[in-house]
Each structure stands twice: as structure tokens, then as C-alpha cells.
Scaffold this motif. Structure first.
Motif, PDB file in Angstrom:
ATOM      1  N   GLU A   1    -109.934 -24.582  65.400  1.00 47.55           N
ATOM      2  CA  GLU A   1    -111.786 -23.956  64.919  1.00 47.55           C
ATOM      3  C   GLU A   1    -112.034 -22.840  66.034  1.00 47.55           C
ATOM      4  O   GLU A   1    -113.047 -22.387  65.371  1.00 47.55           O
ATOM      5  CB  GLU A   1    -112.857 -25.227  65.523  1.00 47.55           C
ATOM      6  N   HIS A   2    -111.998 -22.823  67.847  1.00 48.51           N
ATOM      7  CA  HIS A   2    -112.618 -21.992  67.697  1.00 48.51           C
ATOM      8  C   HIS A   2    -112.234 -20.737  68.277  1.00 48.51           C
ATOM      9  O   HIS A   2    -112.723 -19.384  68.522  1.00 48.51           O
ATOM     10  CB  HIS A   2    -111.712 -22.590  69.449  1.00 48.51           C
ATOM     11  N   ILE A   3    -110.519 -20.243  67.607  1.00 43.85           N
ATOM     12  CA  ILE A   3    -110.189 -19.058  66.960  1.00 43.85           C
ATOM     13  C   ILE A   3    -109.984 -18.486  66.767  1.00 43.85           C
ATOM     14  O   ILE A   3    -109.578 -17.416  65.461  1.00 43.85           O
ATOM     15  CB  ILE A   3    -108.398 -18.655  67.803  1.00 43.85           C
ATOM     16  N   ALA A   4    -109.859 -19.835  65.169  1.00 45.80           N
ATOM     17  CA  ALA A   4    -110.087 -18.750  63.186  1.00 45.80           C
ATOM     18  C   ALA A   4    -108.817 -18.247  63.231  1.00 45.80           C
ATOM     19  O   ALA A   4    -107.742 -18.893  63.352  1.00 45.80           O
ATOM     20  CB  ALA A   4    -111.329 -17.997  63.137  1.00 45.80           C
ATOM     21  N   GLU A   5    -109.458 -17.555  62.836  1.00 43.57           N
ATOM     22  CA  GLU A   5    -107.354 -16.005  62.371  1.00 43.57           C
ATOM     23  C   GLU A   5    -107.289 -15.607  63.582  1.00 43.57           C
ATOM     24  O   GLU A   5    -106.411 -14.519  62.852  1.00 43.57           O
ATOM     25  CB  GLU A   5    -108.050 -15.747  61.381  1.00 43.57           C
TER      26      GLU A   5
ATOM     27  N   PRO B   1    -112.377 -26.823  78.429  1.00 40.24           N
ATOM     28  CA  PRO B   1    -111.199 -28.176  78.247  1.00 40.24           C
ATOM     29  C   PRO B   1    -111.414 -28.851  76.629  1.00 40.24           C
ATOM     30  O   PRO B   1    -112.329 -28.801  76.321  1.00 40.24           O
ATOM     31  CB  PRO B   1    -112.811 -29.430  79.443  1.00 40.24           C
ATOM     32  N   VAL B   2    -109.726 -29.316  77.005  1.00 44.00           N
ATOM     33  CA  VAL B   2    -109.531 -29.994  75.423  1.00 44.00           C
ATOM     34  C   VAL B   2    -108.611 -31.211  76.205  1.00 44.00           C
ATOM     35  O   VAL B   2    -107.881 -30.895  77.182  1.00 44.00           O
ATOM     36  CB  VAL B   2    -108.165 -28.708  74.544  1.00 44.00           C
ATOM     37  N   ILE B   3    -109.756 -31.903  75.545  1.00 40.51           N
ATOM     38  CA  ILE B   3    -108.345 -32.810  75.267  1.00 40.51           C
ATOM     39  C   ILE B   3    -107.389 -33.631  74.461  1.00 40.51           C
ATOM     40  O   ILE B   3    -106.850 -33.217  73.791  1.00 40.51           O
ATOM     41  CB  ILE B   3    -109.609 -35.016  74.976  1.00 40.51           C
ATOM     42  N   LEU B   4    -105.939 -33.658  76.027  1.00 39.24           N
ATOM     43  CA  LEU B   4    -104.560 -34.129  75.756  1.00 39.24           C
ATOM     44  C   LEU B   4    -104.153 -34.736  75.821  1.00 39.24           C
ATOM     45  O   LEU B   4    -103.602 -33.977  77.182  1.00 39.24           O
ATOM     46  CB  LEU B   4    -104.082 -32.238  75.183  1.00 39.24           C
ATOM     47  N   ASP B   5    -102.937 -35.634  75.178  1.00 38.13           N
ATOM     48  CA  ASP B   5    -102.279 -36.063  75.738  1.00 38.13           C
ATOM     49  C   ASP B   5    -101.035 -36.117  75.245  1.00 38.13           C
ATOM     50  O   ASP B   5    -100.744 -36.101  74.005  1.00 38.13           O
ATOM     51  CB  ASP B   5    -102.874 -37.853  75.950  1.00 38.13           C
ATOM     52  N   VAL B   6    -100.453 -34.980  75.842  1.00 37.85           N
ATOM     53  CA  VAL B   6     -98.826 -34.971  75.591  1.00 37.85           C
ATOM     54  C   VAL B   6     -97.988 -36.161  74.823  1.00 37.85           C
ATOM     55  O   VAL B   6     -96.967 -35.295  73.874  1.00 37.85           O
ATOM     56  CB  VAL B   6     -98.188 -33.920  75.491  1.00 37.85           C
ATOM     57  N   THR B   7     -98.013 -37.022  74.744  1.00 37.42           N
ATOM     58  CA  THR B   7     -97.431 -38.796  74.645  1.00 37.42           C
ATOM     59  C   THR B   7     -98.008 -38.965  73.621  1.00 37.42           C
ATOM     60  O   THR B   7     -97.097 -39.854  72.639  1.00 37.42           O
ATOM     61  CB  THR B   7     -97.103 -39.262  75.942  1.00 37.42           C
ATOM     62  N   ASP B   8     -99.225 -38.579  72.899  1.00 41.17           N
ATOM     63  CA  ASP B   8     -99.700 -39.442  71.891  1.00 41.17           C
ATOM     64  C   ASP B   8    -100.039 -38.121  71.053  1.00 41.17           C
ATOM     65  O   ASP B   8    -100.898 -37.139  70.809  1.00 41.17           O
ATOM     66  CB  ASP B   8    -101.309 -39.851  72.700  1.00 41.17           C
ATOM     67  N   GLU B   9     -99.936 -38.967  69.350  1.00 40.49           N
ATOM     68  CA  GLU B   9     -99.265 -37.448  68.381  1.00 40.49           C
ATOM     69  C   GLU B   9    -100.169 -36.633  68.239  1.00 40.49           C
ATOM     70  O   GLU B   9    -101.008 -35.378  67.894  1.00 40.49           O
ATOM     71  CB  GLU B   9     -98.599 -38.168  67.444  1.00 40.49           C
ATOM     72  N   LYS B  10    -101.481 -37.930  67.943  1.00 43.36           N
ATOM     73  CA  LYS B  10    -102.980 -38.129  67.497  1.00 43.36           C
ATOM     74  C   LYS B  10    -103.414 -36.761  68.362  1.00 43.36           C
ATOM     75  O   LYS B  10    -104.644 -35.961  68.036  1.00 43.36           O
ATOM     76  CB  LYS B  10    -103.605 -39.497  67.355  1.00 43.36           C
ATOM     77  N   SER B  11    -103.106 -36.967  69.581  1.00 49.21           N
ATOM     78  CA  SER B  11    -103.976 -36.727  70.879  1.00 49.21           C
ATOM     79  C   SER B  11    -104.159 -35.270  70.755  1.00 49.21           C
ATOM     80  O   SER B  11    -104.468 -34.224  70.392  1.00 49.21           O
ATOM     81  CB  SER B  11    -103.806 -36.583  71.709  1.00 49.21           C
ATOM     82  N   VAL B  12    -102.369 -34.578  70.573  1.00 48.83           N
ATOM     83  CA  VAL B  12    -102.186 -33.840  70.058  1.00 48.83           C
ATOM     84  C   VAL B  12    -102.445 -33.087  68.852  1.00 48.83           C
ATOM     85  O   VAL B  12    -102.617 -31.260  68.342  1.00 48.83           O
ATOM     86  CB  VAL B  12     -99.996 -32.906  70.117  1.00 48.83           C
ATOM     87  N   GLN B  13    -102.557 -33.772  67.438  1.00 47.42           N
ATOM     88  CA  GLN B  13    -102.829 -32.989  66.307  1.00 47.42           C
ATOM     89  C   GLN B  13    -104.558 -32.729  66.205  1.00 47.42           C
ATOM     90  O   GLN B  13    -104.836 -31.713  65.748  1.00 47.42           O
ATOM     91  CB  GLN B  13    -103.046 -34.072  65.220  1.00 47.42           C
ATOM     92  N   GLU B  14    -105.352 -33.294  67.061  1.00 50.83           N
ATOM     93  CA  GLU B  14    -106.828 -33.010  67.584  1.00 50.83           C
ATOM     94  C   GLU B  14    -107.006 -32.162  68.206  1.00 50.83           C
ATOM     95  O   GLU B  14    -107.952 -31.255  67.910  1.00 50.83           O
ATOM     96  CB  GLU B  14    -107.142 -34.594  67.978  1.00 50.83           C
ATOM     97  N   ALA B  15    -105.595 -31.760  69.582  1.00 49.43           N
ATOM     98  CA  ALA B  15    -106.310 -30.585  69.595  1.00 49.43           C
ATOM     99  C   ALA B  15    -105.972 -29.316  69.909  1.00 49.43           C
ATOM    100  O   ALA B  15    -106.943 -28.371  69.704  1.00 49.43           O
ATOM    101  CB  ALA B  15    -105.446 -30.907  71.347  1.00 49.43           C
TER     102      ALA B  15
ATOM    103  N   PRO C   1     -97.712 -22.177  64.459  1.00 44.43           N
ATOM    104  CA  PRO C   1     -98.523 -21.592  63.414  1.00 44.43           C
ATOM    105  C   PRO C   1     -99.174 -20.669  63.989  1.00 44.43           C
ATOM    106  O   PRO C   1     -99.660 -19.653  63.724  1.00 44.43           O
ATOM    107  CB  PRO C   1     -98.709 -22.176  62.447  1.00 44.43           C
ATOM    108  N   LEU C   2    -100.616 -21.225  64.950  1.00 47.47           N
ATOM    109  CA  LEU C   2    -101.861 -19.964  66.043  1.00 47.47           C
ATOM    110  C   LEU C   2    -100.391 -19.138  66.218  1.00 47.47           C
ATOM    111  O   LEU C   2    -101.315 -17.761  66.678  1.00 47.47           O
ATOM    112  CB  LEU C   2    -101.730 -20.948  66.596  1.00 47.47           C
ATOM    113  N   LEU C   3    -100.167 -19.238  66.929  1.00 53.54           N
ATOM    114  CA  LEU C   3     -99.008 -18.190  67.818  1.00 53.54           C
ATOM    115  C   LEU C   3     -98.366 -17.523  66.790  1.00 53.54           C
ATOM    116  O   LEU C   3     -97.925 -16.383  67.541  1.00 53.54           O
ATOM    117  CB  LEU C   3     -97.764 -18.709  68.521  1.00 53.54           C
TER     118      LEU C   3
END
Length: 294
Positions: free
Chosen positions: A82-86, A62-76, A132-134
Motif C-alpha cells: 500500500e505504501h510503495i504502490a507500483e 514500523p511494520v508489525i511482522l512476526d516471521v513465524t506467523d503466516e498471517k502476520s507476514v501476509q499483512e506486512a 513480487p515487489l522486489l
């Protein structure tokens, strides 16, 4: 890597899905984890994260993610990175959304803004954050819209506006990102019974009760009848959230994914209706919805 069915294997592939706390998003997150994806499931509250983790039988984070909150999106985005690295991200499933249900005359500007912020602006912010990850993996975007993204139905005008916009974003993104190796597909569910229907009924009644009495009188009868008919259609639908999960799965593992996957006759029928009938004929189809009964 492909399996014997000719589909790509989910193993070793990471997927992010938004709006995974209930309904279609929850069913899809659990299904994708069960079949072998590592699923990062976006939820807005910690208690939702705990319930989802308890229900999962696969690799689900689970990842805390509120799509209407830019900070929440950036943190997600940071947490997933961090989990998937490269290794990169294989899939982004944009499912989060709300459905404003009311005659357009009754929809206050702030309510319309909330509809568009959640279903359109927030979706694009999430896509921008994870691109970028995609790109690193040559991954895929799957946008969950609705059959209402084909035809604007009376009393769902605000929701239809958001879904039409999300369809347009999907088309533009598919053409922009295709040359970069990123596929974009749309999954269009029809009427399927989920907790959103209770919310639509409750909030729809509240919205119409908030306008002047003469305006209420114009719409109350047909609107209440519409809510009942719509909910009955969802309750009697042969399609379930698992069917939507399967459509998302196919969009993620097909070697050559379709641009659109319809789920339910009403979704696929709406697309045909929009293509084949002139506007006035479609107006007549929906005429019975808005006609008062005496």
C-alpha cells in the motif's frame, strides 16, 4: 542513479528489514533510514514500533511482522504494498532470528523447531511474500546469518544448523533469482555485543537445567565456561552493530554486490577455517571447549 563514489543512491529506494526492534536489526534500520532509504522496519510489538520511530532521524515506517506467523507476514506485505504502490521494493534484509544455545543432547524437539521456524522457515516465507515487489524493482535480498554458518561450534549446534540452512537458501536463491535481476547477498557477523547474549545465557542455563541430573553433570562445567568465554569475546570485540549496518548498506548500494560480507575476524576466519582445514583438525581446535576441568 549513482553518486560520485560510484555507489547507487539510497534516495527513492524502499527497504524492508525484519527483526528491527533491537540489536543488529535496530542499528541497521536506523542507519539505512539516516542515509536516505525509506525503511519499513519489522517489529513484533507496538511498543517496539513506537520506540524505533522515536529513535529514527530518517524515513522509517514500523511494520508489525512476526516471521513465524503466516498471517502476520501476509499483512506486512500488504501494508508495504500500500505504501510503495507500483514503485517496487529495492531491498529485503532478513535479520530476524534467535540463537538456541545448549548441548544438542539437551535441545528438546520443540526448541529445535522454534529455532528453525524463526531462522529458516520464517525467512523463506518473508522472501516469498516480498518477491513480487522486489521483482518489480529489480531489487536485492540481504540475508543476515552468522560466522557460525561456516563452522558448527559445540553448544551452538541448533543455531549452526539454522545458519547453515540459511546459507544454503541464500546460495540457491542467488542462482534462481539472478536471471530475474534480483541479487542475493549474505552478511555474516561474528561475535558482537547485543542484547541477544543475555538471552543466550539465560535460556541456555534454563535449557540445561531442564534435563536429567546425570546429563547436566556431563555438560554443566564446559557449557558454563563456554557461555562466559563467548560473551567475553562479544564484549571485547572491536566490531559493533554499526559495522553490520554498514555491511548491509554496502550490499544494498554496490553496483555489483558481493555474495558474502564478513563482519569481524572470527566470521572471516571461520570461513577460512572451514575451507582450509580437514574435519579432524577443526575438531581439535574446538576440543578445549568441551573438555571438562577438574
Amino acid at each position: 542513479m549513482s553518486n560520485r563514489t560510484g555507489l547507487l543512491s539510497p534516495g527513492g529506494r524502499a527497504v524492508v528489514i525484519t527483526g528491527a526492534s533491537s540489536g543488529l536489526g535496530k542499528a541497521t534500520a536506523l542507519h539505512l533510514a539516516r542515509v536516505g532509504f525509506h525503511v519499513f522496519a519489522g517489529v513484533r510489538r507496538q511498543e517496539d514500533a513506537e520506540r524505533l520511530s522515536a529513535a529514527s532521524t530518517g524515513r522509517l515506517t514500523p511494520v508489525i511482522l512476526d516471521v513465524t506467523d503466516e498471517k502476520s507476514v501476509q499483512e506486512a506485505v500488504g501494508a508495504v504494498t500500500e505504501h510503495i504502490a507500483e514503485a517496487g521494493l529495492w531491498g529485503l534484509v532478513n535479520n530476524a532470528g534467535i540463537a538456541v544455545t545448549a548441548p544438542l543432547e539437551c535441545v528438546a524437539p520443540e526448541l529445535l523447531r522454534r529455532q528453525l521456524e524463526t531462522n529458516v522457515v520464517g525467512q523463506l516465507a518473508v522472501i516469498q511474500g516480498f518477491l513480487p515487489l522486489l521483482r518489480a524493482r529489480g531489487g536485492r535480498v540481504v540475508n543476515v546469518t552468522s560466522g557460525v554458518g561456516n563452522v558448527a561450534i559445540p553448544y551452538l549446534g541448533a543455531y549452526a544448523a539454522a545458519q547453515f540452512a540459511k546459507e544454503a537458501l541464500s546460495d540457491a536463491l542467488r542462482r534462481e533469482l539472478g536471471p530475474q535481476g534480483i541479487a542475493v547477498s549474505v552478511v555474516q557477523p561474528g561475535a558482537i555485543m547485543t542484547p541477544i547474549w543475555d538471552k543466550m545465557s539465560t535460556e541456555g542455563n534454563s535449557t540445561i537445567e531442564g534435563v536429567a541430573e546425570p546429563v547436566q553433570e556431563l555438560y554443566r562445567g564446559p557449557f558454563l565456561r563456554f557461555l562466559e568465554t563467548n560473551e567475553n569475546a562479544a564484549r571485547t570485540s572491536r566490531k559493533t552493530p554499526d559495522d553490520v549496518a554498514l555491511a548491509v548498506f554496502r550490499a544494498l548500494v554496490a553496483k555489483s554486490p558481493k555474495t558474502r560480507y564478513g563482519v569481524g575476524r572470527d566470521a572471516t576466519g571461520g570461513r577460512l577455517l572451514a575451507r582450509l582445514l580437514p574435519d579432524r583438525a577443526i575438531d581439535r581446535v574446538f576440543g578445549g571447549i568441551v573438555t571438562p576441568t577438574h
